[in-house]
Design an enzyme around this catalytic site. Sequence first.
Site, mmCIF file in Angstrom:
data_model
loop_
_atom_site.group_PDB
_atom_site.id
_atom_site.type_symbol
_atom_site.label_atom_id
_atom_site.label_comp_id
_atom_site.label_asym_id
_atom_site.label_seq_id
_atom_site.Cartn_x
_atom_site.Cartn_y
_atom_site.Cartn_z
ATOM 1 N N LYS A 81 1.544 0.059 0.198
ATOM 2 C CA LYS A 81 0.159 0.415 0.886
ATOM 3 C C LYS A 81 -0.794 -0.162 0.035
ATOM 4 C CE LYS A 81 -2.450 3.305 3.392
ATOM 5 N NZ LYS A 81 -2.945 1.998 4.027
ATOM 6 N N LYS A 105 -2.774 2.995 -8.454
ATOM 7 C CA LYS A 105 -3.935 3.892 -8.031
ATOM 8 C C LYS A 105 -3.012 5.117 -7.375
ATOM 9 C CE LYS A 105 -7.207 0.399 -6.193
ATOM 10 N NZ LYS A 105 -8.046 -0.016 -5.297
ATOM 11 N N LYS A 117 -0.650 -5.573 -0.860
ATOM 12 C CA LYS A 117 -1.927 -6.259 -0.685
ATOM 13 C C LYS A 117 -1.857 -7.294 0.021
ATOM 14 C CE LYS A 117 -6.313 -5.295 -2.422
ATOM 15 N NZ LYS A 117 -6.679 -4.073 -2.586
ATOM 16 N N THR A 201 -14.233 5.677 -0.138
ATOM 17 C CA THR A 201 -14.187 5.135 -1.473
ATOM 18 C C THR A 201 -15.347 5.642 -2.097
ATOM 19 O OG1 THR A 201 -12.980 3.167 -0.383
ATOM 20 C CG2 THR A 201 -13.822 2.911 -2.633
ATOM 21 N N ASN A 232 -19.835 -1.856 2.302
ATOM 22 C CA ASN A 232 -19.323 -0.515 2.770
ATOM 23 C C ASN A 232 -19.382 0.342 1.257
ATOM 24 O OD1 ASN A 232 -18.172 1.589 4.172
ATOM 25 N ND2 ASN A 232 -16.092 0.762 3.420
ATOM 26 N N SER A 359 -6.810 7.110 3.058
ATOM 27 C CA SER A 359 -5.830 6.420 4.047
ATOM 28 C C SER A 359 -4.425 6.998 4.012
ATOM 29 C CB SER A 359 -5.574 4.891 3.379
ATOM 30 O OG SER A 359 -6.498 3.994 3.883
HETATM 31 N N1 GLU Z 1 -8.370 -1.719 -0.015
HETATM 32 C C1 GLU Z 1 -8.746 -0.232 -0.571
HETATM 33 C C2 GLU Z 1 -8.136 -0.360 -1.848
HETATM 34 O O1 GLU Z 1 -8.520 -1.362 -2.676
HETATM 35 C C3 GLU Z 1 -7.932 0.776 0.070
HETATM 36 C C4 GLU Z 1 -6.510 0.514 0.383
HETATM 37 C C5 GLU Z 1 -5.864 1.518 1.452
HETATM 38 O O2 GLU Z 1 -6.539 2.128 1.989
HETATM 39 O O3 GLU Z 1 -4.598 1.439 1.494
HETATM 40 O O4 GLU Z 1 -7.996 0.702 -2.586
#
Ligand code: GLU
Length: 426
Positions: A81, A105, A117, A201, A232, A359
Amino acid sequence: MSVQAKEISQLHEEKSNPLQEFQQHLREVCELLQYSEAVYDLLKEPLRFFKVRIPVRMDDGTTQVFTGYRAQHNDAVGPTKGGIRFHPGVTADEVKALAGWMSLKCGIADLPYGGGKGGVICDPRQMSTGELERLSRGYVRAISQIVGPTKDIPAPDVFTNPQIMAWMMDEYSEIREFESPGFITGKPLVLGGSVGRETATSKGLYHIYNLITRMKGIPVREARVIIQGFGNVGSYLANFLHEQGARVVGIGDANGAIYKESGLDIPSLLDRRDSFGTVTHLFTDKISNQELLEKPCDILIPAALGRQITKDNAARLGCKIVIEAANGPTTAEAESILEERGIVVVPDILANSGGVIVSYFEWVQNNQGFYWDSATIDKLLQEKMEQSFRKAVETSQQYGVSMRKAVYMVAVKRLAEAAYVRGWVQ
Ligand code: GLU
């Protein structure tokens, strides 16, 4: 790619290597946990890494071929993810490191995912809406075999947004011939997005801000905050903090920064910012982003791109606490300098995890076909952030390590355990 974009990307590659830093932290943590070399070897790079080339018909009738990547760090715990960024500075190593950080994370937040990613080398600020739509759809066609609601679930990241997620979801659903809302998160509400995802976030960062200031005895109303980045994440966060009574004394964007000791008028800045989060071009007393980082404040929140706090400016930062809203804003060398100076760093892999947490809630709602209200999402997010913060602080105290290393420890333990019971490592 424009010459300027090429320069940015080369500069990025030469000056820094986020992947090496990820591997350095991982190595230290594997040693602390007394893991075998096999565990380090398994986690040091993504399990899968794709490079794709995407031909896009531009508005002037020419074809431009863009380069994109998708990294899947580890799927021992569950599907991978993580977001997709559209930026001229995207590099292969950066995407690999970002995927590794996503695993961490998901680990600290206890989500049933590994990290992934994606990135496309492009400059969306120079592209029309039609070109962006064709690029988004082309990227999904290029990676469609390896992503999916139970394989690898993308989301927004730097310069991508709910509209781009909608095009990507639509393209994937066309290819797969069924409606697939769980393929991607960060979608508009009408396509199965979650309430609270857009601000997630920043909301998560806001909870972290409250937890760390309480822990350090800094009164909310007296706190002076600098936020570098007004996209954002930075803009919503500035608003949450302003509403709570904190004094936001500085903000920065791609064009520069503004600073005012008595506090900025955040609501008016929000009104005047454009869709790429820039507002400072409207001011004549602008300073540079580097100057902003060194201005006096209690809390510094880098919320733009990576590698902003480096060995060259770490000794001059004027803050007591750094809360990392961007991914990878502090280099390893800079962090050692901050540590020596007694400046606490709340790492990205904890502080900005609110995005992937909501998410996850979005994906759960898509899978169950039943949607929660914003009070439920807010409550679940706050609980997750508090649990993660507690775990990070406890582990850091128990092992006498930084909060960043503590998060690595918690997350690596979970990945190693899953890999072990699967029989991947002994
Ligand atoms: N791009 C965000 C991050 O770096 C969110 C990733 C997501 O929601 O899967 O955490």
